[in-house]
Motif scaffolding. Structure first.
Motif, PDB file in Angstrom:
ATOM      1  N   ILE A 196       0.846  -1.208   0.000  1.00 43.77           N
ATOM      2  CA  ILE A 196       0.000   0.000   0.000  1.00 43.77           C
ATOM      3  C   ILE A 196       0.876   1.251   0.000  1.00 43.77           C
ATOM      4  CG2 ILE A 196      -1.702   1.326   1.340  1.00 43.77           C
ATOM      5  CD1 ILE A 196      -2.816  -1.374   2.309  1.00 43.77           C
ATOM      6  N   LEU A 197       1.900   1.232   0.846  1.00 44.91           N
ATOM      7  CA  LEU A 197       2.789   2.404   0.924  1.00 44.91           C
ATOM      8  C   LEU A 197       3.463   2.670  -0.418  1.00 44.91           C
ATOM      9  CD1 LEU A 197       4.450   2.005   4.436  1.00 44.91           C
ATOM     10  CD2 LEU A 197       2.965   3.858   3.661  1.00 44.91           C
ATOM     11  N   LYS A 198       3.897   1.591  -1.049  1.00 42.32           N
ATOM     12  CA  LYS A 198       4.565   1.720  -2.347  1.00 42.32           C
ATOM     13  C   LYS A 198       3.623   2.346  -3.371  1.00 42.32           C
ATOM     14  CE  LYS A 198       7.472  -1.040  -5.376  1.00 42.32           C
ATOM     15  NZ  LYS A 198       7.918  -2.387  -5.688  1.00 42.32           N
ATOM     16  N   ARG A 199       2.370   1.883  -3.349  1.00 38.25           N
ATOM     17  CA  ARG A 199       1.380   2.437  -4.285  1.00 38.25           C
ATOM     18  C   ARG A 199       1.124   3.923  -3.999  1.00 38.25           C
ATOM     19  NH1 ARG A 199      -2.204  -1.188  -7.028  1.00 38.25           N
ATOM     20  NH2 ARG A 199      -3.334   0.701  -7.585  1.00 38.25           N
ATOM     21  N   LEU A 200       1.100   4.262  -2.705  1.00 38.13           N
ATOM     22  CA  LEU A 200       0.854   5.667  -2.348  1.00 38.13           C
ATOM     23  C   LEU A 200       1.998   6.563  -2.835  1.00 38.13           C
ATOM     24  CD1 LEU A 200      -0.630   5.330   1.267  1.00 38.13           C
ATOM     25  CD2 LEU A 200      -1.855   5.954  -0.813  1.00 38.13           C
ATOM     26  N   VAL A 201       3.219   6.085  -2.679  1.00 38.58           N
ATOM     27  CA  VAL A 201       4.389   6.867  -3.129  1.00 38.58           C
ATOM     28  C   VAL A 201       4.345   7.024  -4.654  1.00 38.58           C
ATOM     29  CG1 VAL A 201       6.917   6.869  -3.292  1.00 38.58           C
ATOM     30  CG2 VAL A 201       5.810   6.242  -1.157  1.00 38.58           C
TER      31      VAL A 201
ATOM     32  N   MET B 228       1.894   7.403  -6.432  1.00 35.05           N
ATOM     33  CA  MET B 228       0.874   8.382  -6.834  1.00 35.05           C
ATOM     34  C   MET B 228       1.481   9.763  -7.056  1.00 35.05           C
ATOM     35  SD  MET B 228      -2.419   7.851  -4.443  1.00 35.05           S
ATOM     36  CE  MET B 228      -3.200   6.281  -4.238  1.00 35.05           C
ATOM     37  N   ILE B 229       2.537  10.079  -6.330  1.00 33.37           N
ATOM     38  CA  ILE B 229       3.079  11.454  -6.380  1.00 33.37           C
ATOM     39  C   ILE B 229       3.497  11.851  -7.797  1.00 33.37           C
ATOM     40  CG2 ILE B 229       4.891  12.988  -5.477  1.00 33.37           C
ATOM     41  CD1 ILE B 229       4.658  11.328  -2.842  1.00 33.37           C
ATOM     42  N   PRO B 230       4.375  11.070  -8.461  1.00 33.54           N
ATOM     43  CA  PRO B 230       4.718  11.472  -9.839  1.00 33.54           C
ATOM     44  C   PRO B 230       3.518  11.488 -10.776  1.00 33.54           C
ATOM     45  CG  PRO B 230       5.653   9.319  -9.312  1.00 33.54           C
ATOM     46  CD  PRO B 230       5.134   9.875  -8.042  1.00 33.54           C
ATOM     47  N   VAL B 231       2.580  10.554 -10.535  1.00 31.19           N
ATOM     48  CA  VAL B 231       1.372  10.524 -11.380  1.00 31.19           C
ATOM     49  C   VAL B 231       0.620  11.852 -11.254  1.00 31.19           C
ATOM     50  CG1 VAL B 231      -0.902   9.436 -11.683  1.00 31.19           C
ATOM     51  CG2 VAL B 231       1.113   8.017 -11.300  1.00 31.19           C
TER      52      VAL B 231
ATOM     53  N   ILE C 195      -8.750  10.530  -6.466  1.00 31.32           N
ATOM     54  CA  ILE C 195      -9.852   9.593  -6.208  1.00 31.32           C
ATOM     55  C   ILE C 195      -9.647   8.309  -7.019  1.00 31.32           C
ATOM     56  CG2 ILE C 195     -12.347   9.235  -6.643  1.00 31.32           C
ATOM     57  CD1 ILE C 195     -11.941  10.998  -4.301  1.00 31.32           C
ATOM     58  N   PHE C 196      -9.300   8.495  -8.298  1.00 28.13           N
ATOM     59  CA  PHE C 196      -9.087   7.332  -9.173  1.00 28.13           C
ATOM     60  C   PHE C 196      -7.967   6.450  -8.634  1.00 28.13           C
ATOM     61  CE2 PHE C 196     -11.835   8.059 -12.796  1.00 28.13           C
ATOM     62  CZ  PHE C 196     -11.917   6.771 -13.315  1.00 28.13           C
ATOM     63  N   CYS C 197      -6.864   7.081  -8.224  1.00 26.34           N
ATOM     64  CA  CYS C 197      -5.729   6.314  -7.696  1.00 26.34           C
ATOM     65  C   CYS C 197      -6.170   5.495  -6.486  1.00 26.34           C
ATOM     66  CB  CYS C 197      -4.594   7.253  -7.290  1.00 26.34           C
ATOM     67  SG  CYS C 197      -3.737   7.978  -8.682  1.00 26.34           S
ATOM     68  N   PHE C 198      -6.931   6.131  -5.582  1.00 30.32           N
ATOM     69  CA  PHE C 198      -7.355   5.437  -4.372  1.00 30.32           C
ATOM     70  C   PHE C 198      -8.341   4.303  -4.693  1.00 30.32           C
ATOM     71  CE2 PHE C 198      -5.579   8.993  -1.952  1.00 30.32           C
ATOM     72  CZ  PHE C 198      -4.942   8.274  -0.951  1.00 30.32           C
ATOM     73  N   ILE C 199      -9.211   4.551  -5.649  1.00 32.72           N
ATOM     74  CA  ILE C 199     -10.180   3.501  -5.989  1.00 32.72           C
ATOM     75  C   ILE C 199      -9.466   2.321  -6.633  1.00 32.72           C
ATOM     76  CG2 ILE C 199     -12.077   2.957  -7.580  1.00 32.72           C
ATOM     77  CD1 ILE C 199     -13.375   5.498  -6.695  1.00 32.72           C
ATOM     78  N   ASN C 200      -8.495   2.601  -7.487  1.00 35.14           N
ATOM     79  CA  ASN C 200      -7.723   1.508  -8.094  1.00 35.14           C
ATOM     80  C   ASN C 200      -7.033   0.677  -7.021  1.00 35.14           C
ATOM     81  OD1 ASN C 200      -8.355   1.807 -10.732  1.00 35.14           O
ATOM     82  ND2 ASN C 200      -6.666   3.193 -11.198  1.00 35.14           N
ATOM     83  N   LEU C 201      -6.484   1.387  -6.041  1.00 34.46           N
ATOM     84  CA  LEU C 201      -5.810   0.694  -4.946  1.00 34.46           C
ATOM     85  C   LEU C 201      -6.815  -0.162  -4.172  1.00 34.46           C
ATOM     86  CD1 LEU C 201      -3.276   0.267  -3.232  1.00 34.46           C
ATOM     87  CD2 LEU C 201      -3.838   2.336  -1.980  1.00 34.46           C
ATOM     88  N   ALA C 202      -7.977   0.456  -3.891  1.00 35.64           N
ATOM     89  CA  ALA C 202      -9.005  -0.268  -3.127  1.00 35.64           C
ATOM     90  C   ALA C 202      -9.475  -1.506  -3.886  1.00 35.64           C
ATOM     91  CB  ALA C 202     -10.178   0.664  -2.850  1.00 35.64           C
TER      92      ALA C 202
END
Lengths: 321, 512
Positions: free
Chosen positions: A5-10, A12-15, A285-292
Motif C-alpha cells: 500500500i505504501l509503495k502504491r501511495l508513493v 501516486m506522487i509522480p502521477v 480519487i481514481f488512484c485510491f479507488i484503483n488501490l481499493a
C-alpha cells in the motif's frame, strides 16, 4: 500488504504531478481568455487587461505553473476560483459529498440489480429469464442518461407527482438521479457477471464440486461466484471512479450541484484553478479507488490473498498489479 | 459472516458521511406550518460575485437589487425615482445635490453615513464595471456638505448621469465592513442597505436571502427568498408546474404552452432591452461596401426566421435598439425581404457572380439555427456562406481580434441608450472595446459625443433618433431580433412587475 500500500501511495506522487502539468498546459494553450469570459463581451479592453494582470495571466507559462506548484506543494493551496472568488478546495469540498452520495447510491443500486440478474442469467443460459435480462441490459446500456432522466421526470414528477424533478435536498430527491445513473451501470455489471459466471461454471472444479454432492446453491454462490467476481469488481471500481468524477449529464438534467457540473462550467469559463484543482482531485480519487479494487481482489479471491501473504513472508512482490 | 458485517458497516459509514455533508434546503421551505413565507425562484445560472463593482451579469444582478441600493433607481418604464436619496437638485449642469433618507442602516446594524456614499464612488473609480457608469463623475471633488446632503460634481454635463447612478455598479457599499473583512469576503458575504440580507450561497445550487428587519423602506411580504439555480429551461418550467418553485425566470418558447395551458400558473411577458444582431466586419473588402451589406439584409426574411428560431417570442429587429429603450426611433421598420433588390445591389457593387463569406457563431443553439437558415436564404441571392461554430471562449477571442466576416451576437442596452450606442458604434471603440463591425461614420461619432453631454431631453432624443437612422442606412448590422422577457409564476402572486432590464423588484410581491 502494508508495504505494498505504501509503495502504491508513493507512486501516486509522480502521477499527480504529471496530471497537474498536463492539465495546466492544456488549459494554458486552449483558446479563450478567462478574464474576457468572466467580465463578459461588454467589458472594455483596458478593463480586461487589468483583470488579466490581477489574475496573473500575463505572467509567462513556466512562472505561472511554478507558482501553482509552489502553492500546491508548500501550502496545499489549490488557488481561488476565478468566477466565484472562493477557494478551489472549498468549492470541491462543498460539491464532493453530493457527487459521492449519487455515485454510492447508483453503484449500490447497480450492483444489487446487476449481480443477481447476471448470476441467474448465466445459470439459466438461453432461458426466458436470460433472454429478457440480456435485452434489458442492452436497453440499459444503449439508453442515453439525459433522455432516461427526462422520461423519469415526466412520469414520476409531472404525470404522477410522486417525486421532485430537480435538486438534491433529501431522500426523495435522490431516487430519480440514482435510478438514471444506476441503470446503465447495472446493465454493464449484469453483462459482465453473466459472461464471467458462464466461463467459470464450465471449469473442472465446478464439476468436481457438483460431483462431490454439494448443493447447486453452494456451488454457484461459493465456488463459482468467488472466482467470477474479479472482473465484476474491476467494472464496479471503474464505474465508481468515473461517477465520483461527476455524472455530468445526470447532474445537468436534475440540477444537482455536483463535481461534474462544476468541472464542465469551469472548463467553459476557462476557470484554470478550478479545472486544475478538480482534475487533480479526481485523479487522486481514481488512484485510491484503483488501490481499493486491488485490495478487494484479495478479500474476494483466496488465491490472491495467499499470494499477498507469501509476498509478506518472502518480501518479494508476488502479485503483479 | 464477518466479511458481510464489515461490508455493511462500510456502506453505513459511507452513507452517513455523505448524507451528513449534504446541505439541505431551509427548513421552512415546503413546510405548511412555518410562519415565514418563502418565495422560491428558479434562476438561470449561478451568481459570480456579489460585489456590485466587480462583475456585471444578470443572474447576480437579480440578487444585488435586493441586497444593495443606489442613490436613485429606475422604475419599470425607465423613469428615475428616489431610492437612498429622497430628492436631488441640479445646482448647475455639473453639480448635483442629493438629500439622503434618514434612518438607513446596513445589514450589520450600522447606520449609512456620507462616508459610505463617498467611499462607494471612490472604490468604484478603478473597478472593472464602473468605467461607463462613473466616467462622468469627478470623484475627487465629490463631498458631503451636511449630515444628509451629498454633493456630486461632474467632469462634464451628462445627460445619462441619473440613469447611470441607478445602475447596480453605483450601489452604496459599507466602508467599515469592507475595510474590516476585505474585498474577497465582501464579494461572498455582502451586506448592503436593501430589503433582503444575503444569508447563504451554496455554489451551483441556491442562494438564500432573508428579510432585513430594520429596512428603512416598505416592509417586504416574503420573509425569505430562495433562488434555486436550474440551468435547464425545461426543468424550470417543470419545477414551476410541480410546485418546486413559485417563479421560473426566462421561460423558453418551447415551454410557453406548458405554463399557459396550466390554470394554476401565470405567464408574464414583456419586451426587454436586448437585441440580437449579425455584425458585418467592415475590415473585409466585400463588407466595407454598403451595397453588399444592404444586399445581405434584404436577402433575409426576418419575420419567418424569428418565428422559426425564437418561437414567436420577441419581434423582428427594427434597428440597432430595442423599441422598449428610451429614444427608440419609431420610424424604424423591419427590413423586408427583397431578393431581386439584393441581387441588383450585389451587381451594382461589382459582385454579379456573388460572394463567398463566413458566418461565425458561438455554440448558442438559437444563433446556430439562425445561421443555418440565413445560409440557405443568402445562397438564393448568390451569397455562398460557410457557418463556423466556435466554443464561447475561443469565439470571443476571434471576434475581438476581428477574425471573422459576419457574426451573430446579442447586446443589451441600459435604460439610457447613448452609452450602449457609443460602445458598439463609435469609432473610438473599434475591436475589443465593442465596435466589432469596425464601423466609422463621423456624423454618428459627433452625434453620440454631443448626446453624451446634452442635458436637454428633447434634443438628446433627436440626436439618438438620428444616430439610429444613420446606422440603419449604413446597414451596419442585420437587425435580427428584439428580445422578450418571459417569467412564469404560480397564481396568487400580486404586485409582480416584469421589468425590461430583468432586475425585478421581488420585495414588492405579496399574496392576498
Amino acid at each position: 500488504m502494508l508495504k505494498y500500500i505504501l509503495k502504491r501511495l508513493v507512486m501516486m506522487i509522480p502521477v499527480l504531478i504529471g496530471v497537474s502539468f498536463v492539465v495546466f498546459t492544456m488549459m494554458y494553450f486552449t483558446p479563450g481568455d478567462p478574464a474576457r469570459i468572466i467580465l463578459g463581451e461588454s467589458a472594455k479592453e483596458h478593463e480586461v487587461e487589468a483583470f488579466r494582470d490581477e489574475l496573473g495571466l500575463n505572467d509567462p507559462f513556466l512562472l505561472q505553473y511554478g507558482n501553482y506548484l509552489k502553492n500546491l506543494t508548500l501550502k496545499g493551496d489549490l488557488g481561488t476560483s476565478y468566477s466565484t472568488g472562493k477557494p478551489v478546495t472549498e468549492e470541491i469540498v462543498n460539491r464532493f459529498p453530493t457527487t459521492m452520495l449519487l455515485a454510492a447510491m447508483s453503484i449500490l443500486l447497480a450492483a444489487l440489480i446487476g449481480i443477481p440478474v447476471g448470476i441467474i442469467a448465466a445459470t439459466k443460459q438461453y432461458s426466458v429469464f436470460d433472454n429478457v435480462g440480456t435485452i434489458l441490459s442492452l436497453v440499459g446500456v444503449s439508453m442515453p442518461n439525459f433522455w432516461q432522466g427526462l422520461v423519469l421526470i415526466i412520469i414520476f414528477s409531472v404525470m404522477l407527482g410522486w417525486l421532485p424533478a430537480s435538486g438534491f435536498y433529501g431522500p426523495l430527491y435522490w431516487i430519480l438521479p440514482a435510478i438514471t445513473v444506476g441503470t446503465s451501470s447495472a446493465a454493464t455489471i449484469m453483462r459482465m457477471t453473466r459472461s464471467s459466471m458462464l466461463e467459470v461454471i464450465r471449469q473442472d472444479y465446478i464439476r468436481t464440486a457438483r460431483a462431490k454432492g454439494q448443493s447447486e446453491k453452494k456451488v454457484i454462490m461459493k465456488h463459482a461466484l468467488s472466482n467470477a467476481l474479479i472482473p465484476v469488481i474491476t467494472v464496479v471500481g471503474l464505474s465508481l471512479g468515473i461517477l465520483l468524477g461527476g455524472a455530468v449529464l445526470t447532474e445537468s438534467v436534475f440540477s444537482i450541484p455536483g463535481l461534474g457540473k462544476l468541472m464542465i462550467d469551469s472548463i467553459k469559463q476557462k476557470n484554470y484553478p478550478m479545472v486544475q484543482g478538480g482534475v487533480l482531485f479526481i485523479a487522486i480519487i481514481f488512484c485510491f479507488i484503483n488501490l481499493a479494487v486491488d485490495l478487494l481482489y484479495a478479500f474476494v479471491d483466496p488465491r490472491i490473498k495467499s499470494q499477498y501473504k507469501s509476498m509478506r513472508k518472502t518480501g518479494k512482490r508476488a502479485v503483479k498489479m | 459472516m464477518k466479511r458481510s458485517f464489515t461490508l455493511v458497516l462500510v456502506l453505513i459509514m459511507m452513507f452517513t458521511l455523505t448524507t451528513g455533508c449534504q446541505k439541505s434546503m431551509p427548513s421552512n421551505v415546503g413546510d405548511p406550518e412555518s410562519t415565514v413565507e418563502t418565495l422560491t425562484v428558479a434562476t438561470t445560472a449561478d451568481i459570480f460575485s456579489m460585489d456590485p463593482q466587480l462583475k456585471k451579469d444578470v443572474p447576480s444582478g437579480r440578487i444585488k437589487v435586493l441586497v444593495f441600493e443606489t442613490l436613485v433607481r429606475t422604475d419599470e418604464f425607465g423613469n428615475i425615482v428616489p431610492a437612498i436619496a429622497k430628492k436631488w437638485e441640479f445646482v448647475d449642469d455639473t453639480t448635483i445635490h442629493f438629500t439622503i433618507n434618514e434612518g438607513i442602516k446596513f445589514h450589520n446594524g450600522e447606520s449609512l453615513t456620507m462616508e459610505d456614499i463617498l467611499f462607494s464612488f471612490q472604490r468604484g473609480e478603478n473597478a472593472p464595471q464602473t468605467g461607463i457608469t462613473m466616467q462622468a463623475i469627478d470623484i475627487p471633488n465629490c463631498k458631503a456638505i451636511s449630515d444628509n446632503v451629498f454633493e456630486m460634481n461632474l467632469k462634464y454635463p451628462s445627460g445619462a448621469i441619473m440613469v447611470n447612478l441607478a445602475d447596480s455598479s453605483c450601489s452604496i457599499v459599507p466602508k467599515a465592513y469592507i475595510e474590516s473583512v476585505g474585498e474577497q469576503k465582501f464579494a461572498q458575504e455582502p451586506i448592503g442597505t436593501g430589503p433582503y440580507t444575503f444569508d447563504n450561497w451554496v455554489s451551483g445550487d441556491r442562494i438564500e436571502l432573508s428579510k432585513f428587519k430594520d429596512y428603512w423602506g416598505d416592509d417586504p411580504y416574503f420573509g425569505e427568498i430562495v433562488f434555486r439555480v436550474i440551468v435547464e429551461s425545461a426543468n424550470r418550467a417543470i419545477e414551476l408546474e410541480t410546485g418546486g418553485v413559485d417563479m421560473a425566470i426566462d421561460v423558453l418558447p418551447a415551454d410557453i404552452n406548458r405554463i399557459t395551458e396550466n390554470p394554476e400558473l401565470t405567464l408574464y411577458r414583456a419586451p426587454n432591452y436586448s437585441v440580437t444582431y449579425m455584425a458585418m466586419n467592415q475590415q473585409k473588402e466585400e463588407l466595407s461596401n454598403v451595397k453588399v451589406r444592404k444586399a445581405i439584409s434584404l436577402a433575409l426574411d426576418l419575420e419567418s426566421i424569428v418565428d422559426a428560431v425564437y418561437g414567436g417570442t420577441g419581434s423582428p429587429g427594427r434597428g440597432p435598439m430595442s423599441s422598449s429603450v428610451w429614444g427608440f426611433n419609431k420610424n424604424m421598420q423591419t427590413v423586408k425581404q427583397d431578393k431581386e433588390k439584393a441581387k441588383q445591389l450585389l451587381t451594382e457593387a461589382g459582385y454579379e457572380n456573388g460572394i463567398e463569406i463566413q458566418i461565425l457563431t458561438s455554440d448558442h443553439q438559437q444563433r446556430i439555427d439562425f445561421c443555418e437558415i440565413a445560409q440557405n436564404q443568402l445562397a438564393q441571392v448568390g451569397i455562398k456562406c460557410e457557418v463556423k461554430i466556435m466554443e464561447w471562449g475561443a469565439y470571443l477571442d476571434a471576434i475581438f481580434l476581428g477574425e471573422f466576416d459576419m457574426t451573430v451576437l446579442g447586446f443589451s442596452y441600459g435604460a439610457d441608450p447613448v452609452t450602449g450606442l457609443t460602445s458598439v458604434f463609435h469609432s473610438e471603440m473599434f475591436g475589443a472595446n465593442g465596435n466589432i463591425s469596425w464601423y466609422r461614420n463621423e456624423e454618428v461619432d459627433s452625434l453620440l459625443d454631443a448626446a453624451k453631454s446634452e442635458m436637454d431631453t428633447k434634443k438628446r432624443r433627436e440626436m439618438v433618433e438620428k444616430v439610429q437612422k444613420h446606422i440603419s442606412d449604413d446597414a451596419v448590422w442585420v437587425f435580427i431580433w428584439q428580445g422578450e422577457n418571459l417569467t412564469g409564476t404560480i397564481n396568487g402572486l400580486e404586485g409582480f412587475v416584469l421589468r425590461p432590464d430583468s432586475m425585478n423588484r421581488l420585495q414588492d410581491i405579496y399574496k392576498e
